[in-house]
Write a protein that holds these residues in place. Structure first.
Motif, short mmCIF file in Angstrom:
data_model
loop_
_atom_site.label_atom_id
_atom_site.label_comp_id
_atom_site.label_asym_id
_atom_site.label_seq_id
_atom_site.Cartn_x
_atom_site.Cartn_y
_atom_site.Cartn_z
N ILE A 31 0.87 -1.29 0.25
CA ILE A 31 0.40 -0.42 0.02
C ILE A 31 0.50 1.67 -0.17
O ILE A 31 0.85 2.18 -1.05
N ALA A 32 1.92 1.00 0.88
CA ALA A 32 2.60 2.34 0.83
C ALA A 32 3.03 2.46 -0.45
O ALA A 32 3.68 3.88 -0.62
N ASP A 33 4.13 1.73 -1.77
CA ASP A 33 4.67 2.08 -2.72
C ASP A 33 3.52 2.63 -4.07
O ASP A 33 3.86 2.48 -5.17
N ASN A 34 1.75 1.90 -3.63
CA ASN A 34 0.92 2.11 -4.98
C ASN A 34 -0.41 2.72 -4.28
O ASN A 34 -0.73 2.39 -3.27
N ALA A 35 -0.46 3.87 -4.32
CA ALA A 35 -0.98 4.61 -4.27
C ALA A 35 -2.87 4.02 -4.84
O ALA A 35 -2.83 3.52 -6.51
N HIS A 36 -3.83 4.01 -4.08
CA HIS A 36 -5.06 4.00 -4.65
C HIS A 36 -5.25 2.64 -5.07
O HIS A 36 -5.67 2.84 -6.69
N LEU A 37 -4.67 1.44 -4.68
CA LEU A 37 -5.33 0.10 -5.39
C LEU A 37 -6.43 -0.20 -5.29
O LEU A 37 -7.42 0.45 -3.66
N ASP A 38 -6.84 -1.12 -5.42
CA ASP A 38 -8.18 -1.60 -4.53
C ASP A 38 -7.76 -2.65 -4.13
O ASP A 38 -6.58 -3.50 -4.02
N ALA A 39 -8.72 -3.56 -3.46
CA ALA A 39 -8.23 -4.40 -2.12
C ALA A 39 -8.07 -6.10 -3.82
O ALA A 39 -6.42 -6.57 -2.99
N GLU A 40 -8.36 -6.03 -4.20
CA GLU A 40 -8.14 -7.53 -5.38
C GLU A 40 -6.65 -7.14 -6.37
O GLU A 40 -5.96 -7.79 -6.01
N GLU A 41 -6.60 -5.44 -6.29
CA GLU A 41 -5.36 -5.17 -6.77
C GLU A 41 -4.17 -5.37 -5.88
O GLU A 41 -3.28 -5.96 -5.63
N ILE A 42 -4.34 -5.20 -5.03
CA ILE A 42 -3.67 -5.69 -3.15
C ILE A 42 -2.91 -6.62 -3.51
O ILE A 42 -2.22 -7.36 -2.89
N HIS A 43 -4.05 -7.40 -3.04
CA HIS A 43 -3.94 -9.24 -3.34
C HIS A 43 -3.05 -9.20 -4.09
O HIS A 43 -1.74 -10.14 -4.34
N ARG A 44 -3.20 -9.20 -5.23
CA ARG A 44 -2.58 -9.75 -6.98
C ARG A 44 -0.89 -9.15 -6.12
O ARG A 44 0.06 -10.30 -6.79
N LEU A 45 -1.03 -7.93 -6.16
CA LEU A 45 0.72 -7.72 -5.89
C LEU A 45 1.23 -8.36 -4.10
O LEU A 45 2.29 -8.60 -4.10
N ALA A 46 0.19 -8.39 -3.83
CA ALA A 46 0.92 -9.07 -2.84
C ALA A 46 1.20 -10.32 -2.64
O ALA A 46 2.20 -11.23 -2.35
N ARG A 47 0.21 -11.51 -3.51
CA ARG A 47 0.25 -12.76 -3.83
C ARG A 47 1.98 -13.02 -4.58
O ARG A 47 2.82 -14.14 -4.61
N LEU A 62 -7.10 -3.99 5.98
CA LEU A 62 -7.32 -2.85 5.58
C LEU A 62 -8.14 -2.61 6.40
O LEU A 62 -7.90 -1.11 7.01
N ASN A 63 -9.49 -2.97 7.17
CA ASN A 63 -9.83 -2.37 7.92
C ASN A 63 -9.39 -2.06 9.55
O ASN A 63 -9.73 -0.99 9.83
N LEU A 64 -8.60 -3.10 9.93
CA LEU A 64 -7.78 -2.62 11.33
C LEU A 64 -6.90 -1.26 10.80
O LEU A 64 -6.98 -0.60 11.57
N LEU A 65 -6.24 -1.24 9.37
CA LEU A 65 -5.62 0.07 9.63
C LEU A 65 -5.98 1.32 9.23
O LEU A 65 -5.77 1.95 9.45
N LYS A 66 -7.41 1.53 8.18
CA LYS A 66 -7.87 1.92 8.57
C LYS A 66 -8.81 2.88 10.05
O LYS A 66 -8.89 3.73 10.12
N GLU A 67 -8.97 1.59 11.08
CA GLU A 67 -9.15 1.67 12.33
C GLU A 67 -8.17 2.43 13.21
O GLU A 67 -7.93 2.96 13.64
N LEU A 68 -6.94 2.25 12.69
CA LEU A 68 -5.54 2.87 12.64
C LEU A 68 -5.79 4.21 11.87
O LEU A 68 -4.01 4.93 12.83
N ASP A 69 -6.34 4.32 11.79
CA ASP A 69 -6.03 5.54 10.75
C ASP A 69 -4.88 5.97 10.06
O ASP A 69 -3.90 7.24 10.14
N LEU A 70 -4.41 4.77 9.97
CA LEU A 70 -2.96 4.73 8.84
C LEU A 70 -3.29 4.56 7.33
O LEU A 70 -2.89 4.86 6.28
N VAL A 71 -4.36 3.69 7.30
CA VAL A 71 -4.89 3.62 5.52
C VAL A 71 -6.16 4.55 5.44
O VAL A 71 -7.26 4.72 5.73
N THR A 72 -6.53 4.83 4.19
CA THR A 72 -8.63 5.73 3.99
C THR A 72 -9.03 5.07 3.38
O THR A 72 -7.84 4.69 1.97
N ALA A 73 -9.67 4.82 3.09
CA ALA A 73 -10.33 3.92 1.62
C ALA A 73 -11.36 5.47 1.23
O ALA A 73 -11.43 6.54 1.31
#
Lengths: 148, 148
Positions: A31-47, A62-73
């Motif tokens: 997520i830090a390296d690629n701005a505004h990916l969607d969940a599928e894209e993040i999954h694909r890269l992580a794989r 993603l939900n955890l990071l949103k709660e911690l205010d580290l990422v945003t949708a």
DNA sequence: GTAGTTGCAAAAAATTTGCACGGAC
DNA sequence: GTCCGTGCAAATTTTTTGCAACTAC
């Protein structure tokens, strides 16, 4: 718009009492390296790095990071969410012709508007949709050429 | 943030060669009267007046209105979209404690930023999440009382 | 060791589509 | 009368959840 190190973010996790797992560290890096990916894209890269990581883990993280205010949708006009690090106040310029997204810093006036309302601001994100320079000039060329 | 008459919008439809049906007229009225509802909520309200209207029609109409740039989808931090008329440039202040959304006009500086990038702006919408005045003072009271 | 995380598969939620009927123009 | 729009049900896409195995602390 500045880059954050996934390392800092991992420390945030630890400091806030969340466990640091291989999966979380990896996803933060993606997520830090690629701005505004969607969940599928993040999954694909992580794989690429961790082939058996599950899509559910991506959503849970993603939900955890949103709660911690580290990422945003962000919506970006699509029916599913895109995700990015909570960076400094910025604006997404979304070209409705080519779909490309450019980020530019948001004027401080935006934050001021909220503060004037007595709002304690967590994060600012704006979306401007329109036609980017490239697509606009392409359109003009086409018009001159007579192609509607 | 000003109110538009559904009537004007209906004329837009006709002018752009789209048929004006009972359903479209009704949905435009619902959306014009209630900012940032989601599809289910729009459907629920529309049913009060036209009980057999289908959710699919709501989605189809929303997509049509988006194409015509009469309505726009906003995220508001939820995993599904909310919809509103394309009004003048404005900012959504979303309170992450009580969930209420307040709209305030966006400073012209926002649009300027995009124009400086050579962007031909269609619409501007910003989202600021934070804690509203009410929830902030409530929190302070609670802290004073010693309740964490 | 314990409590929190993960992967998988299944469930739930959100959105789109196919088709036959009906209504706008 | 024609063609577009609708309702319904089914399909697809997006996101969440239950559970047994696993791992960070």
């Amino acid at each position: 718009v500045s880059k954050k190190h996934a390392v800092e973010l991992v420390n945030q996790l630890r400091r806030r009492g969340k466990r640091v797992t291989r999966e979380r560290e990896l996803l933060l890096r993606v997520i830090a390296d690629n701005a505004h990916l969607d969940a599928e894209e993040i999954h694909r890269l992580a794989r690429r790095e961790h082939p058996q990581i599950g899509l559910a883990t991506v959503y849970r993280t993603l939900n955890l990071l949103k709660e911690l205010d580290l990422v945003t949708a962000v919506g970006l006009g699509e029916p599913h969410s895109h995700f990015e690090l909570c960076a400094e106040d910025h604006i997404h310029l979304v070209c409705s012709t080519c779909g490309r997204v450019v980020d530019v810093p948001a004027p401080t006036a935006v934050r001021k508007v909220a503060e004037r309302e007595g709002f304690c601001v967590h994060r600012v994100s704006a979306e401007i949709s329109g036609t980017c320079r490239t697509c606009t000039s392409r359109q003009i060329k086409r018009e001159k050429a007579g192609t509607t």
